[in-house]
Design a protein around this motif. Sequence first.
Motif, PDB file in Angstrom:
ATOM      1  N   LEU A  91      82.423  81.900   8.347  1.00  0.00           N
ATOM      2  CA  LEU A  91      83.778  81.736   8.875  1.00  0.00           C
ATOM      3  C   LEU A  91      84.203  82.960   9.680  1.00  0.00           C
ATOM      4  O   LEU A  91      84.707  82.841  10.803  1.00  0.00           O
ATOM      5  CB  LEU A  91      84.761  81.505   7.734  1.00  0.00           C
ATOM      6  N   ILE A  92      83.959  84.152   9.121  1.00  0.00           N
ATOM      7  CA  ILE A  92      84.318  85.396   9.811  1.00  0.00           C
ATOM      8  C   ILE A  92      83.534  85.531  11.111  1.00  0.00           C
ATOM      9  O   ILE A  92      84.085  85.864  12.167  1.00  0.00           O
ATOM     10  CB  ILE A  92      84.062  86.610   8.902  1.00  0.00           C
ATOM     11  N   GLY A  93      82.211  85.246  11.036  1.00  0.00           N
ATOM     12  CA  GLY A  93      81.383  85.320  12.236  1.00  0.00           C
ATOM     13  C   GLY A  93      81.830  84.331  13.294  1.00  0.00           C
ATOM     14  O   GLY A  93      81.843  84.650  14.485  1.00  0.00           O
ATOM     15  N   VAL A 144      80.312  77.242  25.705  1.00  0.00           N
ATOM     16  CA  VAL A 144      79.136  77.242  24.833  1.00  0.00           C
ATOM     17  C   VAL A 144      79.344  78.182  23.646  1.00  0.00           C
ATOM     18  O   VAL A 144      79.035  77.839  22.495  1.00  0.00           O
ATOM     19  CB  VAL A 144      77.869  77.633  25.630  1.00  0.00           C
ATOM     20  N   ILE A 145      79.881  79.369  23.925  1.00  0.00           N
ATOM     21  CA  ILE A 145      80.142  80.333  22.846  1.00  0.00           C
ATOM     22  C   ILE A 145      81.141  79.752  21.847  1.00  0.00           C
ATOM     23  O   ILE A 145      80.989  79.904  20.623  1.00  0.00           O
ATOM     24  CB  ILE A 145      80.651  81.663  23.426  1.00  0.00           C
ATOM     25  N   ALA A 161      80.620  79.039  17.921  1.00  0.00           N
ATOM     26  CA  ALA A 161      81.582  79.562  16.954  1.00  0.00           C
ATOM     27  C   ALA A 161      82.077  78.449  16.040  1.00  0.00           C
ATOM     28  O   ALA A 161      82.195  78.637  14.819  1.00  0.00           O
ATOM     29  CB  ALA A 161      82.754  80.209  17.690  1.00  0.00           C
ATOM     30  N   ALA A 162      82.345  77.283  16.632  1.00  0.00           N
ATOM     31  CA  ALA A 162      82.793  76.136  15.836  1.00  0.00           C
ATOM     32  C   ALA A 162      81.713  75.716  14.838  1.00  0.00           C
ATOM     33  O   ALA A 162      82.014  75.384  13.677  1.00  0.00           O
ATOM     34  CB  ALA A 162      83.143  74.970  16.761  1.00  0.00           C
ATOM     35  N   ALA A 163      80.447  75.752  15.267  1.00  0.00           N
ATOM     36  CA  ALA A 163      79.347  75.396  14.373  1.00  0.00           C
ATOM     37  C   ALA A 163      79.269  76.359  13.194  1.00  0.00           C
ATOM     38  O   ALA A 163      79.034  75.933  12.042  1.00  0.00           O
ATOM     39  CB  ALA A 163      78.030  75.400  15.147  1.00  0.00           C
ATOM     40  N   LEU A 164      79.487  77.640  13.425  1.00  0.00           N
ATOM     41  CA  LEU A 164      79.488  78.616  12.333  1.00  0.00           C
ATOM     42  C   LEU A 164      80.637  78.354  11.356  1.00  0.00           C
ATOM     43  O   LEU A 164      80.463  78.451  10.131  1.00  0.00           O
ATOM     44  CB  LEU A 164      79.614  80.034  12.904  1.00  0.00           C
ATOM     45  N   ILE A 165      81.806  78.045  11.902  1.00  0.00           N
ATOM     46  CA  ILE A 165      82.952  77.771  11.033  1.00  0.00           C
ATOM     47  C   ILE A 165      82.699  76.540  10.174  1.00  0.00           C
ATOM     48  O   ILE A 165      82.987  76.522   8.973  1.00  0.00           O
ATOM     49  CB  ILE A 165      84.231  77.587  11.892  1.00  0.00           C
ATOM     50  N   ILE A 166      82.116  75.502  10.780  1.00  0.00           N
ATOM     51  CA  ILE A 166      81.795  74.282  10.016  1.00  0.00           C
ATOM     52  C   ILE A 166      80.709  74.561   8.979  1.00  0.00           C
ATOM     53  O   ILE A 166      80.727  74.018   7.862  1.00  0.00           O
ATOM     54  CB  ILE A 166      81.356  73.162  10.983  1.00  0.00           C
ATOM     55  N   ILE A 180      89.443  73.474  14.831  1.00  0.00           N
ATOM     56  CA  ILE A 180      88.240  73.438  13.985  1.00  0.00           C
ATOM     57  C   ILE A 180      88.555  73.951  12.582  1.00  0.00           C
ATOM     58  O   ILE A 180      88.182  73.332  11.569  1.00  0.00           O
ATOM     59  CB  ILE A 180      87.106  74.284  14.614  1.00  0.00           C
ATOM     60  N   ILE A 181      89.264  75.086  12.512  1.00  0.00           N
ATOM     61  CA  ILE A 181      89.610  75.673  11.207  1.00  0.00           C
ATOM     62  C   ILE A 181      90.494  74.722  10.413  1.00  0.00           C
ATOM     63  O   ILE A 181      90.320  74.561   9.196  1.00  0.00           O
ATOM     64  CB  ILE A 181      90.306  77.039  11.404  1.00  0.00           C
ATOM     65  N   ALA A 182      91.432  74.052  11.088  1.00  0.00           N
ATOM     66  CA  ALA A 182      92.328  73.110  10.401  1.00  0.00           C
ATOM     67  C   ALA A 182      91.538  71.963   9.771  1.00  0.00           C
ATOM     68  O   ALA A 182      91.802  71.563   8.625  1.00  0.00           O
ATOM     69  CB  ALA A 182      93.366  72.571  11.382  1.00  0.00           C
ATOM     70  N   ILE A 183      90.547  71.454  10.495  1.00  0.00           N
ATOM     71  CA  ILE A 183      89.737  70.349   9.962  1.00  0.00           C
ATOM     72  C   ILE A 183      88.900  70.816   8.776  1.00  0.00           C
ATOM     73  O   ILE A 183      88.776  70.111   7.764  1.00  0.00           O
ATOM     74  CB  ILE A 183      88.847  69.761  11.079  1.00  0.00           C
TER      75      ILE A 183
END
Length: 282
Positions: A265-267, A244-245, A249-254, A204-207
């Motif tokens: 991103l940190i969260g 689910v968690i 987390a992926a949704a927060l990063i996006i 996710i972070i890479a994208i």
Amino acid sequence: ADFNVPVDAGSAAFMSRVVSTAQSDNAAAIVIEMNTPGGSVSDMLNIISSITDANQSGIPTYTFIVPNGAGASAGSYIAMATNKILMAPGSAIGPSTPIVVGGTELEQNHTQAYFLSYMQSLAQNWGRNSTAVYYMVQADQAFSANDAIDYHVADGSATSLSDALNQLGLSANPQVTVSENLYEQIISALSNAILDGILFLVGIIAIVLDIYHPTIVLSVAGVISISAGLVGAEIIGASLLGLVILVVAAALIIAELKLGHGFALIGGVILGAVGIYFLSFD
């Protein structure tokens, strides 16, 4: 069969291949050269099922625990399911207490009671000491090679694989050594819940980074990483809560793409760590 591996989905696939190869080659026997810390209960049961298939087709299966090696945890059940157990100097078998990760005390007690009965049944099937294996499961007891032989948890000692083959009457037979292939090694690696969670988050972070600084390489790597993480999660039957968690987390990063202040991103990373923690819970 070179069983210097954990008990996981990869080694379960490996042992299934070992048995099918032995059956197709009309092998005289299968010898498991064991040094394992143990691992997954479900994969252990699959391996024992493969051993049972070998015996039912007329191919005996033997365990040789190598010098200074271990038949620990799930490995002790696999050894106990075989026709004979030979142990080298410095080796050990057990302990055999199952651990319910994230389970309640009641779940632990129920699981332990079942596997106590199961271990004793395996021991009785081959005429071994069911009282001694009781302590392996209930009291987290492990036995050295000498003690295992004295208490008839194991059937004898051997200083090397060639010595074991000689005692088993197999030294004159053609020998084929089988180890995990690349596919089985990949499956083993992806059987690690922590690695699966990290692969998902890193993907996710890479994208997201690729959107900030467009290079198709990061997006491709991200998709591959996410896919590998999801495949691994499927292999281990990952906890729905953990998944689910990780998705949250992926949704927060996006969301960091929109917000841009770094807190999302940190969260997301922190929440992702929590998701990884819960991923292996039943």
